[in-house]
Design a protein around this motif. Sequence first.
Motif, PDB file in Angstrom:
ATOM      1  N   VAL A  74     -29.956  -3.802 -62.565  1.00 11.73           N
ATOM      2  CA  VAL A  74     -31.332  -3.390 -62.436  1.00 11.73           C
ATOM      3  C   VAL A  74     -32.569  -4.058 -62.527  1.00 11.73           C
ATOM      4  O   VAL A  74     -33.009  -5.248 -62.942  1.00 11.73           O
ATOM      5  N   ARG A 133     -30.403   4.466 -64.557  1.00  7.81           N
ATOM      6  CA  ARG A 133     -31.274   3.766 -62.893  1.00  7.81           C
ATOM      7  C   ARG A 133     -29.695   4.560 -62.446  1.00  7.81           C
ATOM      8  O   ARG A 133     -29.083   4.255 -62.527  1.00  7.81           O
ATOM      9  N   ASP A 145     -33.513   0.851 -57.550  1.00  5.09           N
ATOM     10  CA  ASP A 145     -33.390   1.167 -58.459  1.00  5.09           C
ATOM     11  C   ASP A 145     -34.004   2.558 -59.070  1.00  5.09           C
ATOM     12  O   ASP A 145     -34.834   2.591 -59.130  1.00  5.09           O
ATOM     13  N   ARG A 147     -34.656   6.830 -61.282  1.00  7.33           N
ATOM     14  CA  ARG A 147     -34.488   7.097 -62.396  1.00  7.33           C
ATOM     15  C   ARG A 147     -34.352   8.700 -62.240  1.00  7.33           C
ATOM     16  O   ARG A 147     -34.207   9.295 -61.152  1.00  7.33           O
TER      17      ARG A 147
END
Length: 175
Positions: A74, A133, A145, A147
């Motif tokens: 991430v 993520r 990345d 959500r």
Amino acid sequence: MERVAFDAVEPTAYETDAERRGLSTPLATENLSLNHFRLAPGERLAGLHAHPAQEEVFVVLDGEATFEVLGRRVGDAVEEVRGTVAGDVREVTVAAGEAIRFAPGEFQAGRNAGESELTVLGVGAPRDGADVRVPKVCPDCGRGDMRPVAGEDGDSLRCPDCETVLEQPPPREEW
């Protein structure tokens, strides 16, 4: 002290067909998440994902787990891979009696690629690993990345930097 038998806990709905029994609540854990999984051949624990602030450990009790591990984390720079899943994806096999750890922010996905049932304990710390993520690049700002956001009409993906929303992302099994 708290004690619980795995089979005394009802399986809960999960994003895959895997049988998942959440043990954190019956054990009243405060700082870690604990789940017991049973997967038939071909079933997945989850699609490729990472928890930016949670480390995860999977202990294989029976069978053999196959994990896909992405060669980036991430927040890594991904300018050269705009719009794709980036990095080297490698597979790691974990046998009964073995464990594997994923650091916070490490992209991974687990599945049962074997021919017999897989039983796994999943441990996450801290307990709240809700910030998840997936390795999809934001089309507006290029962040590597996004959500996942569950909605009544299906999933969407939201960029944590610029708040761009992809209303019709690829299906979860492609994350």
